[in-house]
Design a protein around this motif. Structure first.
Motif, mmCIF file in Angstrom:
data_model
loop_
_atom_site.group_PDB
_atom_site.id
_atom_site.type_symbol
_atom_site.label_atom_id
_atom_site.label_comp_id
_atom_site.label_asym_id
_atom_site.label_seq_id
_atom_site.Cartn_x
_atom_site.Cartn_y
_atom_site.Cartn_z
ATOM 1 N N CYS A 217 62.611 33.309 85.925
ATOM 2 C CA CYS A 217 63.060 31.987 86.375
ATOM 3 C C CYS A 217 62.128 30.886 85.884
ATOM 4 C CB CYS A 217 63.146 31.951 87.895
ATOM 5 S SG CYS A 217 64.484 32.955 88.579
ATOM 6 N N THR A 218 60.835 31.169 85.840
ATOM 7 C CA THR A 218 59.866 30.162 85.404
ATOM 8 C C THR A 218 59.934 29.947 83.901
ATOM 9 O OG1 THR A 218 58.375 30.722 87.226
ATOM 10 C CG2 THR A 218 57.425 29.552 85.350
ATOM 11 N N LEU A 219 59.943 31.047 83.148
ATOM 12 C CA LEU A 219 59.935 30.940 81.686
ATOM 13 C C LEU A 219 61.189 30.248 81.170
ATOM 14 C CD1 LEU A 219 58.391 31.756 79.100
ATOM 15 C CD2 LEU A 219 59.761 33.848 79.060
ATOM 16 N N GLY A 220 62.328 30.490 81.818
ATOM 17 C CA GLY A 220 63.587 29.938 81.335
ATOM 18 C C GLY A 220 63.676 28.430 81.369
ATOM 19 N N VAL A 221 62.833 27.772 82.197
ATOM 20 C CA VAL A 221 62.905 26.309 82.305
ATOM 21 C C VAL A 221 61.644 25.617 81.792
ATOM 22 C CG1 VAL A 221 64.514 26.408 84.244
ATOM 23 C CG2 VAL A 221 62.049 26.373 84.703
ATOM 24 N N THR A 222 60.759 26.354 81.134
ATOM 25 C CA THR A 222 59.570 25.708 80.578
ATOM 26 C C THR A 222 59.969 24.783 79.430
ATOM 27 O OG1 THR A 222 59.205 27.562 79.062
ATOM 28 C CG2 THR A 222 58.049 27.631 81.191
ATOM 29 N N ILE A 223 59.128 23.819 79.157
ATOM 30 C CA ILE A 223 59.415 22.860 78.084
ATOM 31 C C ILE A 223 59.559 23.556 76.730
ATOM 32 C CG2 ILE A 223 58.463 20.914 76.783
ATOM 33 C CD1 ILE A 223 57.367 19.834 79.416
ATOM 34 N N PRO A 224 58.667 24.491 76.354
ATOM 35 C CA PRO A 224 58.867 25.178 75.070
ATOM 36 C C PRO A 224 60.193 25.922 74.985
ATOM 37 C CG PRO A 224 56.634 25.528 75.858
ATOM 38 C CD PRO A 224 57.387 24.883 76.982
ATOM 39 N N ALA A 225 60.606 26.557 76.096
ATOM 40 C CA ALA A 225 61.891 27.271 76.082
ATOM 41 C C ALA A 225 63.044 26.299 75.907
ATOM 42 C CB ALA A 225 62.050 28.067 77.379
ATOM 43 N N ARG A 226 62.969 25.160 76.568
ATOM 44 C CA ARG A 226 64.026 24.157 76.423
ATOM 45 C C ARG A 226 64.079 23.621 74.998
ATOM 46 N NH1 ARG A 226 63.084 20.540 81.931
ATOM 47 N NH2 ARG A 226 63.992 22.016 83.424
ATOM 48 N N LEU A 227 62.909 23.388 74.397
ATOM 49 C CA LEU A 227 62.868 22.860 73.036
ATOM 50 C C LEU A 227 63.492 23.830 72.040
ATOM 51 C CD1 LEU A 227 59.326 21.190 72.917
ATOM 52 C CD2 LEU A 227 61.554 20.047 72.989
ATOM 53 N N MET A 228 63.310 25.122 72.275
ATOM 54 C CA MET A 228 63.901 26.117 71.377
ATOM 55 C C MET A 228 65.421 26.042 71.412
ATOM 56 S SD MET A 228 61.335 27.882 69.988
ATOM 57 C CE MET A 228 61.762 29.579 69.612
ATOM 58 N N ASP A 229 65.991 25.672 72.576
ATOM 59 C CA ASP A 229 67.441 25.522 72.689
ATOM 60 C C ASP A 229 67.902 24.156 72.193
ATOM 61 O OD1 ASP A 229 67.682 28.057 73.820
ATOM 62 O OD2 ASP A 229 67.405 27.307 75.854
ATOM 63 N N CYS A 230 67.080 23.125 72.437
ATOM 64 C CA CYS A 230 67.456 21.769 72.025
ATOM 65 C C CYS A 230 67.432 21.618 70.503
ATOM 66 C CB CYS A 230 66.498 20.748 72.637
ATOM 67 S SG CYS A 230 66.563 20.678 74.435
ATOM 68 N N TYR A 231 66.483 22.273 69.858
ATOM 69 C CA TYR A 231 66.326 22.171 68.412
ATOM 70 C C TYR A 231 66.305 23.582 67.826
ATOM 71 C CZ TYR A 231 64.807 17.513 69.827
ATOM 72 O OH TYR A 231 64.746 16.261 70.390
ATOM 73 N N PRO A 232 67.482 24.137 67.550
ATOM 74 C CA PRO A 232 67.579 25.528 67.091
ATOM 75 C C PRO A 232 66.742 25.838 65.857
ATOM 76 C CG PRO A 232 69.735 24.692 67.684
ATOM 77 C CD PRO A 232 68.806 23.522 67.736
ATOM 78 N N ILE A 233 66.359 24.819 65.091
ATOM 79 C CA ILE A 233 65.546 25.077 63.896
ATOM 80 C C ILE A 233 64.210 25.716 64.267
ATOM 81 C CG2 ILE A 233 64.422 22.803 63.869
ATOM 82 C CD1 ILE A 233 64.702 22.908 60.776
ATOM 83 N N PHE A 234 63.738 25.439 65.509
ATOM 84 C CA PHE A 234 62.478 26.038 65.957
ATOM 85 C C PHE A 234 62.585 27.558 66.075
ATOM 86 C CE2 PHE A 234 61.159 21.909 68.328
ATOM 87 C CZ PHE A 234 60.736 21.361 67.119
ATOM 88 N N GLN A 235 63.810 28.059 66.210
ATOM 89 C CA GLN A 235 63.996 29.497 66.328
ATOM 90 C C GLN A 235 63.707 30.216 65.018
ATOM 91 O OE1 GLN A 235 67.946 30.159 67.925
ATOM 92 N NE2 GLN A 235 67.676 28.602 69.527
ATOM 93 N N LYS A 236 63.608 29.447 63.912
ATOM 94 C CA LYS A 236 63.291 30.032 62.610
ATOM 95 C C LYS A 236 61.796 30.301 62.448
ATOM 96 C CE LYS A 236 67.609 29.418 61.300
ATOM 97 N NZ LYS A 236 68.534 30.575 61.127
ATOM 98 N N ILE A 237 60.974 29.689 63.308
ATOM 99 C CA ILE A 237 59.527 29.886 63.223
ATOM 100 C C ILE A 237 59.189 31.326 63.594
ATOM 101 C CG2 ILE A 237 57.288 29.140 64.135
ATOM 102 C CD1 ILE A 237 58.551 26.437 64.733
ATOM 103 N N PRO A 238 58.297 31.985 62.854
ATOM 104 C CA PRO A 238 57.912 33.364 63.216
ATOM 105 C C PRO A 238 57.497 33.461 64.676
ATOM 106 C CG PRO A 238 57.016 32.800 61.071
ATOM 107 C CD PRO A 238 57.632 31.535 61.616
#
Length: 556
Positions: A217-238
């Motif tokens: 529950c905590t990890l799912g709403v952290t700022i880094p987790a949200r950013l990965m969903d907001c900007y899918p390009i970040f998902q390409k980072i190793p």
């Protein structure tokens, strides 16, 4: 010389054309980049956006449900936020929630991208975060075949036994009431699912579930987790470069280790005829029929324990807060219990129809203290138009449950805890959630909506009723100064609980104390091994499995 001049002119033209092309490409890229975060035409209204970030700079971190409720008053009951490049649609109307998530449930049955929570931390197998796909439909179908409303009544003896231990635990160490309630909630679900008891708060199996659910529950709403969903390009980072990805993958390892170990242990007991009646017995049958993997089976079972352990205990914490801040309600509930039950025995689930005020306490707790203040986002499978406004496919659609439950037009004086709001509503939570009637709106969306409705809500409602009835029968619940309790302060991530508050749980009298100890002693002597405190004998007539191969949910 003329030839050289001609060649030079051609070269200059090529250079100029290349330069112009680069300029156009860069300009186009800048324009496209500046459009990121902008609210597309046709979306519901909302606050002004900024380039690239949309409304990210406005997103609240403290009591977000209250901030969103205030924005709903300004922008309307259906409004939008741009979370980076992704639209977030907020619903703050009973009618709109019913129209979209229930009546158009087939389209709103999916989830938006939840990369960290679903893909990395759950290997795509956690049902609550899973998109609407073949695997989700398979899980939903299996759960319905085993956990439908008729079937869960078979587990009544488990609820009664764990309830009796909780009461005696409260007598022995009342200051640890939160732990005793959590053990009760977890023990009921663990017995139903795996067939073993959680005998104490210190049980490592309980601690692992509590910690995993908290971390998810905590990890799912952290700022880094949200950013990965907001900007899918970040998902390409190793993944090894980002701490949030490493944390998610570590959580995945812990989840599968815990879930798979428990499932294989339960499956082995079923196959060797050593199991007591439980969900796993039905899941073994379903696996034979449908041929799914042990990994998927482990998540099907583990998800139920996670959800069942948290929802019931969190709502009971809210109930304790309500009793501390509304002593008049407590007195009236105790008057009903004394008139119907008396002082010679404890309430049971068979008293359901005879205790309408206690049933009202269950419904009012779910309304007054929604532990899912913001519903996990739904996502339309295809574009939808509602009242002339566009709701794009793939967008996140969230019900502000807290705002609906505190809406004064639906609930006069909404911050007052009043079980009489439901004195004429005899329906179960499932019946209320699935009705097409609009004259009596749903009083909560804690259990979800549409095809994402919690399939264990039958069990949760019965466990809440039993706990509330027996605690009020046996104890007084008080606080030194009710004015110090902020009933709107909810803490957590995807799931929330009331902020800590001072609560005293004391026996009402010596006779009731004796009855509570006597009934727990009888339960132990009749059913439990004196050493392990696990089931030595189950009540006669309790089926090993409640699996029904022919049962299908209405959506099918």
């Amino acid at each position: 010389m003329a030839i050289l001049t001609e060649h030079g002119s051609q070269r200059d033209l090529l250079v100029s054309a290349f330069t112009l092309s680069c300029f156009v490409a860069v300009a186009y890229g800048i324009v496209r980049l500046l459009l990121v975060g902008r609210r597309p035409a046709g979306l519901p209204p909302g606050p002004r956006t900024l380039p690239l970030i949309g409304n990210l700079h406005l997103m609240p971190t403290f009591k977000p449900y209250k901030v969103f409720a205030e924005w709903g008053l300004k922008y309307g009951p259906l409004y939008s936020l741009m979370v980076g490049s992704n639209p977030l649609i907020l619903i703050q109307s009973h009618k709109i929630a019913k129209d979209l998530l229930d009546r158009r449930g087939a389209n709103y049955s999916s989830r938006p991208d939840l990369y960290i929570l679903s893909e990395l931390a759950s290997r795509g197998l956690r049902q609550v975060a899973m998109k609407y796909n073949q695997t989700w439909r398979q899980i939903h179908r299996i759960n319905h075949k085993i956990l439908n409303a008729k079937a869960v009544r078979a587990y009544t003896p488990y609820q009664h036994l764990e309830n009796r231990q909780m009461l005696v635990d409260l007598l022995d160490t009342p200051a640890a009431h939160k732990r005793h309630i959590q053990r009760y909630s977890n023990a009921v679900t663990c017995q139903m699912v795996y067939g073993f008891r959680t005998t104490s708060w210190e049980d490592p199996k309980l601690q692992s579930v509590v910690q995993i659910f908290s971390d998810v529950c905590t990890l799912g709403v952290t700022i880094p987790a949200r950013l990965m969903d907001c900007y899918p390009i970040f998902q390409k980072i190793p993944k090894r470069w980002l701490s949030v990805c490493r944390e998610a993958m570590d959580l995945d390892k812990r989840c599968i280790s815990t879930f798979l170990g428990r499932w294989l242990e339960g499956k082995e007991k079923v196959l060797t005829d050593k199991a007591v009646p439980c969900f796993c017995a039905g899941l073994v049958q379903a696996q034979k029929d449908e041929g799914f993997s042990d990994e998927l089976a482990s998540y099907i079972a583990g998800d139920i324990v996670e959800a069942g352990s948290s929802t019931t205990s969190d709502e009971l914490f809210g109930f304790l807060m309500a009793m501390c801040t509304h002593p008049d309600v407590q007195r009236r509930a105790q008057q009903e219990l004394d008139a119907v039950i008396g002082t010679d025995r404890l309430p049971t689930l068979e008293d359901w129809d005879r205790l309408p005020y206690i049933r009202g306490c269950v419904k009012e707790t779910l309304r007054w203290m929604p532990t899912t203040a913001l519903l996990v986002p739904h996502s339309p499978i295809k574009d939808d138009i509602y009242q002339g406004m566009l709701i794009p496919a793939g967008s996140a659609v969230v019900i502000n449950v807290w705002a609906l439950n505190m809406d004064p037009t639906a609930w006069p004086d909404p911050h007052r805890f009043d079980p009489l709001r439901f004195q004429h509503d005899l329906r179960s939570e499932h019946e209320i959630a699935t009705t097409a009637e609009l004259t009596h709106p749903r009083h909560n969306y804690v259990f979800g909506a549409g095809r994402r409705l919690c399939q264990g809500m039958h069990v949760a409602e019965r466990s809440l009723f039993l706990a509330m009835a027996t605690m009020l029968w046996g104890f007084n619940i008080t606080t030194p100064d009710p004015r110090k309790i902020d009933t709107e302060d909810l803490r957590g991530g995807l799931a929330v609980v009331p902020a800590p508050f001072d609560c005293h749980v004391t026996p009402r009298d010596a006779k009731r104390t004796d009855v509570m100890r006597k009934e727990w002693k009888e339960q132990q002597e009749q059913f439990l091994d004196p050493i392990t405190k696990q089931w030595a004998r189950v009540p006669e007539g309790l089926p090993l499995s409640t699996y029904s191969a022919d049962a299908l949910p209405k959506a099918w």
